[in-house]
Design a protein around this motif. Structure first.
Motif, PDB file in Angstrom:
ATOM      1  N   GLU A  56      19.418  -8.248 -68.853  1.00 41.60           N
ATOM      2  CA  GLU A  56      18.137  -8.539 -69.386  1.00 41.60           C
ATOM      3  C   GLU A  56      17.881  -7.842 -70.637  1.00 41.60           C
ATOM      4  O   GLU A  56      17.392  -8.446 -71.622  1.00 41.60           O
ATOM      5  CB  GLU A  56      17.191  -8.822 -68.520  1.00 41.60           C
ATOM      6  CG  GLU A  56      15.921  -9.797 -69.020  1.00 41.60           C
ATOM      7  CD  GLU A  56      14.985  -9.967 -67.891  1.00 41.60           C
ATOM      8  OE1 GLU A  56      14.069 -10.544 -68.140  1.00 41.60           O
ATOM      9  OE2 GLU A  56      15.036  -9.358 -66.650  1.00 41.60           O
ATOM     10  N   LYS A  57      17.651  -6.626 -70.576  1.00 41.76           N
ATOM     11  CA  LYS A  57      17.010  -5.606 -71.285  1.00 41.76           C
ATOM     12  C   LYS A  57      18.154  -5.339 -72.569  1.00 41.76           C
ATOM     13  O   LYS A  57      17.729  -5.247 -73.672  1.00 41.76           O
ATOM     14  CB  LYS A  57      16.862  -4.283 -70.871  1.00 41.76           C
ATOM     15  CG  LYS A  57      15.610  -4.353 -69.677  1.00 41.76           C
ATOM     16  CD  LYS A  57      14.452  -5.334 -70.041  1.00 41.76           C
ATOM     17  CE  LYS A  57      13.332  -5.120 -69.019  1.00 41.76           C
ATOM     18  NZ  LYS A  57      12.386  -6.085 -69.379  1.00 41.76           N
ATOM     19  N   THR A  58      19.345  -5.328 -72.345  1.00 41.62           N
ATOM     20  CA  THR A  58      20.427  -5.290 -73.261  1.00 41.62           C
ATOM     21  C   THR A  58      20.842  -6.392 -74.243  1.00 41.62           C
ATOM     22  O   THR A  58      20.875  -6.265 -75.618  1.00 41.62           O
ATOM     23  CB  THR A  58      21.638  -4.843 -72.582  1.00 41.62           C
ATOM     24  OG1 THR A  58      21.530  -3.538 -71.997  1.00 41.62           O
ATOM     25  CG2 THR A  58      22.790  -4.423 -73.776  1.00 41.62           C
ATOM     26  N   TYR A  59      20.931  -7.665 -73.751  1.00 41.37           N
ATOM     27  CA  TYR A  59      21.223  -8.988 -74.243  1.00 41.37           C
ATOM     28  C   TYR A  59      19.964  -9.922 -74.313  1.00 41.37           C
ATOM     29  O   TYR A  59      20.228 -10.886 -75.422  1.00 41.37           O
ATOM     30  CB  TYR A  59      22.315  -9.537 -73.538  1.00 41.37           C
ATOM     31  CG  TYR A  59      23.516  -8.695 -73.454  1.00 41.37           C
ATOM     32  CD1 TYR A  59      24.465  -8.925 -74.430  1.00 41.37           C
ATOM     33  CD2 TYR A  59      23.986  -7.843 -72.491  1.00 41.37           C
ATOM     34  CE1 TYR A  59      25.650  -8.071 -74.420  1.00 41.37           C
ATOM     35  CE2 TYR A  59      25.062  -7.214 -72.309  1.00 41.37           C
ATOM     36  CZ  TYR A  59      25.697  -7.179 -73.472  1.00 41.37           C
ATOM     37  OH  TYR A  59      27.110  -6.567 -73.351  1.00 41.37           O
ATOM     38  N   GLY A  60      18.971  -9.488 -73.694  1.00 37.99           N
ATOM     39  CA  GLY A  60      17.637 -10.410 -73.908  1.00 37.99           C
ATOM     40  C   GLY A  60      17.881 -11.698 -73.309  1.00 37.99           C
ATOM     41  O   GLY A  60      17.274 -12.818 -73.660  1.00 37.99           O
ATOM     42  N   LYS A  61      18.847 -11.815 -72.194  1.00 40.88           N
ATOM     43  CA  LYS A  61      19.022 -12.998 -71.449  1.00 40.88           C
ATOM     44  C   LYS A  61      19.063 -12.524 -69.984  1.00 40.88           C
ATOM     45  O   LYS A  61      19.568 -11.835 -69.472  1.00 40.88           O
ATOM     46  CB  LYS A  61      20.234 -13.499 -71.537  1.00 40.88           C
ATOM     47  CG  LYS A  61      20.437 -13.947 -73.216  1.00 40.88           C
ATOM     48  CD  LYS A  61      21.855 -14.647 -73.200  1.00 40.88           C
ATOM     49  CE  LYS A  61      22.001 -15.119 -74.668  1.00 40.88           C
ATOM     50  NZ  LYS A  61      23.551 -15.753 -74.890  1.00 40.88           N
ATOM     51  N   ARG A  62      18.026 -13.302 -69.320  1.00 38.32           N
ATOM     52  CA  ARG A  62      17.895 -12.817 -67.797  1.00 38.32           C
ATOM     53  C   ARG A  62      18.949 -13.625 -66.979  1.00 38.32           C
ATOM     54  O   ARG A  62      19.148 -14.814 -66.923  1.00 38.32           O
ATOM     55  CB  ARG A  62      16.522 -13.476 -67.247  1.00 38.32           C
ATOM     56  CG  ARG A  62      16.189 -13.052 -65.962  1.00 38.32           C
ATOM     57  CD  ARG A  62      14.962 -13.352 -65.152  1.00 38.32           C
ATOM     58  NE  ARG A  62      14.696 -12.972 -64.112  1.00 38.32           N
ATOM     59  CZ  ARG A  62      14.171 -12.086 -63.559  1.00 38.32           C
ATOM     60  NH1 ARG A  62      14.056 -10.868 -64.470  1.00 38.32           N
ATOM     61  NH2 ARG A  62      13.956 -11.564 -62.336  1.00 38.32           N
ATOM     62  N   PRO A  63      19.766 -13.028 -66.246  1.00 34.77           N
ATOM     63  CA  PRO A  63      20.662 -13.561 -65.552  1.00 34.77           C
ATOM     64  C   PRO A  63      19.832 -14.361 -64.223  1.00 34.77           C
ATOM     65  O   PRO A  63      19.233 -13.754 -63.707  1.00 34.77           O
ATOM     66  CB  PRO A  63      21.725 -12.361 -65.043  1.00 34.77           C
ATOM     67  CG  PRO A  63      21.291 -11.223 -65.805  1.00 34.77           C
ATOM     68  CD  PRO A  63      19.889 -11.411 -66.200  1.00 34.77           C
ATOM     69  N   PRO A  64      20.626 -15.349 -64.020  1.00 38.48           N
ATOM     70  CA  PRO A  64      19.796 -16.275 -62.899  1.00 38.48           C
ATOM     71  C   PRO A  64      20.595 -15.565 -61.573  1.00 38.48           C
ATOM     72  O   PRO A  64      19.913 -15.531 -60.390  1.00 38.48           O
ATOM     73  CB  PRO A  64      20.409 -17.799 -62.954  1.00 38.48           C
ATOM     74  CG  PRO A  64      21.659 -17.464 -63.966  1.00 38.48           C
ATOM     75  CD  PRO A  64      21.386 -16.257 -64.787  1.00 38.48           C
ATOM     76  N   TYR A  65      21.682 -14.972 -61.686  1.00 44.62           N
ATOM     77  CA  TYR A  65      22.429 -14.548 -60.269  1.00 44.62           C
ATOM     78  C   TYR A  65      23.422 -13.490 -60.876  1.00 44.62           C
ATOM     79  O   TYR A  65      23.719 -13.331 -62.089  1.00 44.62           O
ATOM     80  CB  TYR A  65      22.613 -15.384 -59.488  1.00 44.62           C
ATOM     81  CG  TYR A  65      23.852 -16.117 -60.212  1.00 44.62           C
ATOM     82  CD1 TYR A  65      25.443 -15.865 -59.725  1.00 44.62           C
ATOM     83  CD2 TYR A  65      23.715 -17.399 -61.047  1.00 44.62           C
ATOM     84  CE1 TYR A  65      26.349 -16.515 -60.379  1.00 44.62           C
ATOM     85  CE2 TYR A  65      24.790 -18.115 -61.564  1.00 44.62           C
ATOM     86  CZ  TYR A  65      26.080 -17.836 -61.311  1.00 44.62           C
ATOM     87  OH  TYR A  65      27.253 -18.252 -61.740  1.00 44.62           O
ATOM     88  N   GLY A  66      24.106 -12.812 -59.640  1.00 48.75           N
ATOM     89  CA  GLY A  66      24.985 -11.897 -59.841  1.00 48.75           C
ATOM     90  C   GLY A  66      25.912 -12.128 -58.820  1.00 48.75           C
ATOM     91  O   GLY A  66      25.821 -12.823 -57.943  1.00 48.75           O
ATOM     92  N   ILE A  67      27.323 -11.683 -59.023  1.00 48.91           N
ATOM     93  CA  ILE A  67      28.320 -11.961 -58.027  1.00 48.91           C
ATOM     94  C   ILE A  67      28.741 -10.335 -57.561  1.00 48.91           C
ATOM     95  O   ILE A  67      29.173  -9.591 -58.036  1.00 48.91           O
ATOM     96  CB  ILE A  67      29.339 -12.668 -58.524  1.00 48.91           C
ATOM     97  CG1 ILE A  67      28.917 -14.053 -58.971  1.00 48.91           C
ATOM     98  CG2 ILE A  67      30.407 -12.833 -57.564  1.00 48.91           C
ATOM     99  CD1 ILE A  67      29.872 -14.797 -59.808  1.00 48.91           C
ATOM    100  N   ILE A  68      28.667 -10.467 -56.214  1.00 54.15           N
ATOM    101  CA  ILE A  68      29.382  -9.325 -55.521  1.00 54.15           C
ATOM    102  C   ILE A  68      30.651  -9.871 -54.864  1.00 54.15           C
ATOM    103  O   ILE A  68      30.612 -10.720 -54.174  1.00 54.15           O
ATOM    104  CB  ILE A  68      28.573  -8.624 -54.433  1.00 54.15           C
ATOM    105  CG1 ILE A  68      27.160  -8.292 -54.938  1.00 54.15           C
ATOM    106  CG2 ILE A  68      29.431  -7.539 -53.636  1.00 54.15           C
ATOM    107  CD1 ILE A  68      26.248  -7.894 -53.864  1.00 54.15           C
ATOM    108  N   HIS A  69      31.848  -9.430 -55.428  1.00 57.45           N
ATOM    109  CA  HIS A  69      33.125  -9.671 -54.938  1.00 57.45           C
ATOM    110  C   HIS A  69      33.778  -8.641 -54.008  1.00 57.45           C
ATOM    111  O   HIS A  69      34.296  -7.477 -54.321  1.00 57.45           O
ATOM    112  CB  HIS A  69      34.077 -10.046 -55.975  1.00 57.45           C
ATOM    113  CG  HIS A  69      35.466 -10.193 -55.926  1.00 57.45           C
ATOM    114  ND1 HIS A  69      35.775 -11.596 -55.356  1.00 57.45           N
ATOM    115  CD2 HIS A  69      36.693  -9.388 -55.889  1.00 57.45           C
ATOM    116  CE1 HIS A  69      37.309 -11.352 -54.965  1.00 57.45           C
ATOM    117  NE2 HIS A  69      37.756 -10.133 -55.409  1.00 57.45           N
TER     118      HIS A  69
END
Length: 170
Positions: A99-112
């Motif tokens: 969010e701070k680097t790209y200016g886009k808040r991820p709605p989620y992340g994935i743990i694989h």
């Protein structure tokens, strides 16, 4: 000429299938890989950094899908019943860095994990808990005597400091 075209077509199908298998094994969603820290996909990117919190990190993958950037963290072992808190906070840190680097808040992340994936929603509550945890860590950084967490005996047994730790369980 027809044989050459057919050979090239088969060759292309082979590599498309191979890349599809690699993507699935890595737990990557569909989309374009824009960052990787795994060496297997090319050069390793520089870490993401957020100066206000002195937070830095290198997610295994960032995938851009439908205008969103999704961090993916790959773990080598088999999946627990639910992701460990430490893995969730690691992923939350990557979401904050995205969010701070790209200016886009991820709605989620994935743990694989080896045998299962978990999609973790990046909620405002998780972000607040992460920032509180980072604050606690900053306070502990300046203390001389910090109590260790021994909630998982297996982690304690594998710790590199167990021989000098006066709180060791092993």
């Amino acid at each position: 000429m027809l044989y050459l075209a057919l050979a090239l077509f088969i060759f292309a199908l082979f590599f498309f299938r191979k890349s599809s298998i690699q993507r699935k094994e890595a737990g990557l969603p569909g989309g374009r890989i824009i960052y990787t820290d795994t060496r297997g996909w090319g050069k390793v990117e520089k870490p993401l950094f957020y100066p206000a919190l002195e937070l830095t990190g290198k997610p295994d993958y960032l995938v851009e899908k439908n205008g969103q950037i999704i961090p993916v963290e790959v773990k080598s072992g088999r999946a627990p019943e639910a992701p460990y808190d430490s893995h969730i906070y690691q992923l939350a840190a990557y979401c904050l860095l995205v969010e701070k680097t790209y200016g886009k808040r991820p709605p989620y992340g994935i743990i694989h994990y080896e045998n299962r994936d978990f999609a973790v929603d990046y909620t405002h509550e998780l972000e607040t808990a992460l920032i509180d945890l980072l604050g606690d860590m900053k306070v502990d950084e300046h203390k001389h005597d910090v109590a260790r967490s021994h909630e998982q005996a297996g982690r304690c047994a594998k710790c590199g400091f167990k021989n000098i730790c006066d709180q060791s369980l092993a």
